[in-house]
Design a protein around this motif. Structure first.
Motif, PDB file in Angstrom:
ATOM      1  N   GLY A 228      39.053 -33.226 -44.495  1.00  0.00           N
ATOM      2  CA  GLY A 228      38.814 -34.448 -43.911  1.00  0.00           C
ATOM      3  C   GLY A 228      39.923 -35.349 -44.433  1.00  0.00           C
ATOM      4  N   THR A 229      40.350 -35.438 -45.772  1.00  0.00           N
ATOM      5  CA  THR A 229      41.150 -36.268 -46.319  1.00  0.00           C
ATOM      6  C   THR A 229      42.600 -35.847 -45.506  1.00  0.00           C
ATOM      7  OG1 THR A 229      40.047 -36.402 -48.473  1.00  0.00           O
ATOM      8  CG2 THR A 229      42.232 -37.219 -48.409  1.00  0.00           C
ATOM      9  N   MET A 230      42.968 -34.801 -45.548  1.00  0.00           N
ATOM     10  CA  MET A 230      44.311 -34.606 -44.742  1.00  0.00           C
ATOM     11  C   MET A 230      44.291 -34.921 -43.514  1.00  0.00           C
ATOM     12  SD  MET A 230      46.150 -33.191 -46.856  1.00  0.00           S
ATOM     13  CE  MET A 230      47.515 -32.063 -46.401  1.00  0.00           C
ATOM     14  N   PHE A 231      43.014 -34.783 -42.813  1.00  0.00           N
ATOM     15  CA  PHE A 231      43.139 -35.145 -41.311  1.00  0.00           C
ATOM     16  C   PHE A 231      43.131 -36.828 -41.323  1.00  0.00           C
ATOM     17  CE2 PHE A 231      41.080 -36.231 -37.368  1.00  0.00           C
ATOM     18  CZ  PHE A 231      41.662 -35.604 -36.465  1.00  0.00           C
ATOM     19  N   ILE A 232      42.697 -37.723 -42.213  1.00  0.00           N
ATOM     20  CA  ILE A 232      42.867 -39.038 -42.102  1.00  0.00           C
ATOM     21  C   ILE A 232      44.086 -39.361 -42.526  1.00  0.00           C
ATOM     22  CG2 ILE A 232      41.984 -40.929 -43.235  1.00  0.00           C
ATOM     23  CD1 ILE A 232      39.288 -40.056 -43.657  1.00  0.00           C
ATOM     24  N   ALA A 233      44.553 -38.842 -43.235  1.00  0.00           N
ATOM     25  CA  ALA A 233      46.210 -38.871 -43.837  1.00  0.00           C
ATOM     26  C   ALA A 233      47.097 -38.805 -42.571  1.00  0.00           C
ATOM     27  CB  ALA A 233      46.782 -38.318 -44.832  1.00  0.00           C
ATOM     28  N   ARG A 234      46.968 -37.574 -41.932  1.00  0.00           N
ATOM     29  CA  ARG A 234      47.627 -37.534 -40.638  1.00  0.00           C
ATOM     30  C   ARG A 234      47.461 -38.550 -39.371  1.00  0.00           C
ATOM     31  NH1 ARG A 234      52.106 -34.420 -41.344  1.00  0.00           N
ATOM     32  NH2 ARG A 234      51.559 -33.004 -42.527  1.00  0.00           N
ATOM     33  N   PHE A 235      46.079 -38.895 -39.344  1.00  0.00           N
ATOM     34  CA  PHE A 235      45.994 -39.986 -38.487  1.00  0.00           C
ATOM     35  C   PHE A 235      46.584 -41.302 -38.970  1.00  0.00           C
ATOM     36  CE2 PHE A 235      42.935 -43.575 -37.272  1.00  0.00           C
ATOM     37  CZ  PHE A 235      43.013 -43.177 -35.861  1.00  0.00           C
ATOM     38  N   ILE A 236      46.546 -41.538 -40.132  1.00  0.00           N
ATOM     39  CA  ILE A 236      47.251 -42.863 -40.461  1.00  0.00           C
ATOM     40  C   ILE A 236      48.730 -42.844 -40.172  1.00  0.00           C
ATOM     41  CG2 ILE A 236      47.844 -44.409 -42.602  1.00  0.00           C
ATOM     42  CD1 ILE A 236      45.285 -43.385 -43.664  1.00  0.00           C
ATOM     43  N   GLU A 237      49.278 -41.732 -40.568  1.00  0.00           N
ATOM     44  CA  GLU A 237      50.748 -41.328 -40.229  1.00  0.00           C
ATOM     45  C   GLU A 237      51.059 -41.481 -38.649  1.00  0.00           C
ATOM     46  OE1 GLU A 237      53.169 -38.098 -41.945  1.00  0.00           O
ATOM     47  OE2 GLU A 237      51.692 -37.939 -43.211  1.00  0.00           O
TER      48      GLU A 237
ATOM     49  N   THR B  74      46.560 -32.663 -53.916  1.00  0.00           N
ATOM     50  CA  THR B  74      47.074 -32.522 -52.697  1.00  0.00           C
ATOM     51  C   THR B  74      46.684 -33.670 -51.556  1.00  0.00           C
ATOM     52  OG1 THR B  74      46.906 -30.305 -52.785  1.00  0.00           O
ATOM     53  CG2 THR B  74      47.542 -30.869 -50.860  1.00  0.00           C
ATOM     54  N   GLY B  75      45.348 -33.827 -51.569  1.00  0.00           N
ATOM     55  CA  GLY B  75      44.833 -35.002 -50.551  1.00  0.00           C
ATOM     56  C   GLY B  75      45.383 -36.195 -51.126  1.00  0.00           C
ATOM     57  N   ALA B  76      45.497 -36.655 -52.426  1.00  0.00           N
ATOM     58  CA  ALA B  76      45.990 -37.908 -52.850  1.00  0.00           C
ATOM     59  C   ALA B  76      47.680 -38.051 -52.344  1.00  0.00           C
ATOM     60  CB  ALA B  76      45.900 -37.949 -54.447  1.00  0.00           C
ATOM     61  N   HIS B  77      48.295 -36.922 -52.568  1.00  0.00           N
ATOM     62  CA  HIS B  77      49.798 -36.815 -52.194  1.00  0.00           C
ATOM     63  C   HIS B  77      49.803 -37.265 -50.594  1.00  0.00           C
ATOM     64  CE1 HIS B  77      53.225 -35.099 -50.534  1.00  0.00           C
ATOM     65  NE2 HIS B  77      54.049 -35.620 -51.460  1.00  0.00           N
ATOM     66  N   ALA B  78      48.839 -36.568 -49.739  1.00  0.00           N
ATOM     67  CA  ALA B  78      49.035 -36.771 -48.529  1.00  0.00           C
ATOM     68  C   ALA B  78      48.577 -38.392 -48.187  1.00  0.00           C
ATOM     69  CB  ALA B  78      47.945 -36.006 -47.743  1.00  0.00           C
ATOM     70  N   ILE B  79      47.536 -38.899 -48.984  1.00  0.00           N
ATOM     71  CA  ILE B  79      47.177 -40.168 -48.474  1.00  0.00           C
ATOM     72  C   ILE B  79      48.626 -41.184 -48.884  1.00  0.00           C
ATOM     73  CG2 ILE B  79      45.803 -42.481 -49.084  1.00  0.00           C
ATOM     74  CD1 ILE B  79      43.630 -40.405 -49.446  1.00  0.00           C
ATOM     75  N   ALA B  80      49.071 -40.889 -50.145  1.00  0.00           N
ATOM     76  CA  ALA B  80      50.154 -42.104 -50.469  1.00  0.00           C
ATOM     77  C   ALA B  80      51.445 -41.580 -49.763  1.00  0.00           C
ATOM     78  CB  ALA B  80      50.634 -41.579 -51.883  1.00  0.00           C
ATOM     79  N   ARG B  81      51.713 -40.450 -48.996  1.00  0.00           N
ATOM     80  CA  ARG B  81      52.844 -40.215 -47.983  1.00  0.00           C
ATOM     81  C   ARG B  81      52.560 -40.968 -46.532  1.00  0.00           C
ATOM     82  NH1 ARG B  81      53.229 -35.695 -44.848  1.00  0.00           N
ATOM     83  NH2 ARG B  81      55.473 -35.396 -44.141  1.00  0.00           N
ATOM     84  N   ALA B  82      50.902 -40.835 -46.161  1.00  0.00           N
ATOM     85  CA  ALA B  82      50.920 -41.430 -45.030  1.00  0.00           C
ATOM     86  C   ALA B  82      51.073 -43.076 -45.078  1.00  0.00           C
ATOM     87  CB  ALA B  82      49.329 -41.240 -44.551  1.00  0.00           C
TER      88      ALA B  82
END
Lengths: 80, 123
Positions: free
Chosen positions: A68-77, B87-95
């Motif tokens: 879920g976190t990875m999906f939200i991050a991709r969505f923000i990007e 990994t999730g924290a890195h993805a959030i920071a990058r986004a």
């Protein structure tokens, strides 16, 4: 048992940032923190009730929250 | 053994409380991510160590095999949490950086300048 109650209280306390976060990324951080706290809570409850199944549930919950976190991050990007 | 469990769980809950507290005290996304992710990962890891130590004590005192299963599954959960949280924290920071959120007290953004000099593939 007290530790489980305190951990649940912390997970509820994080909800304030989830509601009031200025940006979407703030809300994602709050959600990630809440998921981690809930995994810890599940582990404590598994020890209290002596059930191995709850540990397996905690493992699967951690994996799903990661997805879920990875999906939200991709969505923000903006790549979804 | 149960004194060790108590100490471990107190360390874990203390760090979890610091992580939840840091969400309210830091000014922007990056510092909040720093405080919350590191503190809660460390605290929850210590909570899991407490659970593993508790079941180790039970295994030694009672000798039932299901507490051994408990230890193995607890170690797997700790490993999964350790990998996925970082990994999730890195993805959030990058986004957050790519979507144009600027740090609150920063003056310059060297990463942005570097990516623009390299060919402007950012954003």
């Amino acid at each position: 048992m007290f530790a489980a109650a305190f951990s649940g209280l912390l997970a509820v306390a994080v909800l304030g940032r989830l509601v009031a976060g200025p940006t979407v990324a703030d809300r994602a951080v709050a959600l990630d923190t809440m998921n981690t706290l809930v995994v810890g809570l599940m582990m404590i409850l598994a020890a209290v009730y002596d059930s191995v199944v709850m540990v397996d549930v905690a493992i699967v919950y951690a994996g799903l929250s990661f997805v879920g976190t990875m999906f939200i991050a991709r969505f923000i990007e903006g790549e979804v | 053994m149960f004194l060790i469990v108590g100490i471990l769980i107190l360390i874990g809950l203390g760090f979890n409380a610091l992580g939840a507290f840091s969400l309210y005290r830091f000014p922007d996304v990056y510092t909040r991510l720093h405080g919350a992710t590191k503190c809660t990962t460390f605290g929850t890891l210590f909570t899991m160590f407490a659970v593993v130590a508790y079941s180790l004590g039970k295994l030694v005192s009672t000798g039932e095999a299901r507490f051994g299963v408990f230890i193995i599954h607890g170690a797997v959960a700790a490993l999964v949490l350790l990998i996925t949280n970082a990994t999730g924290a890195h993805a959030i920071a990058r986004a957050a950086h790519r979507s144009g959120i600027f740090p609150a007290l920063a003056v310059v953004d060297r990463l942005e300048e570097k990516e623009e000099a390299k060919g402007g593939s950012s954003r």
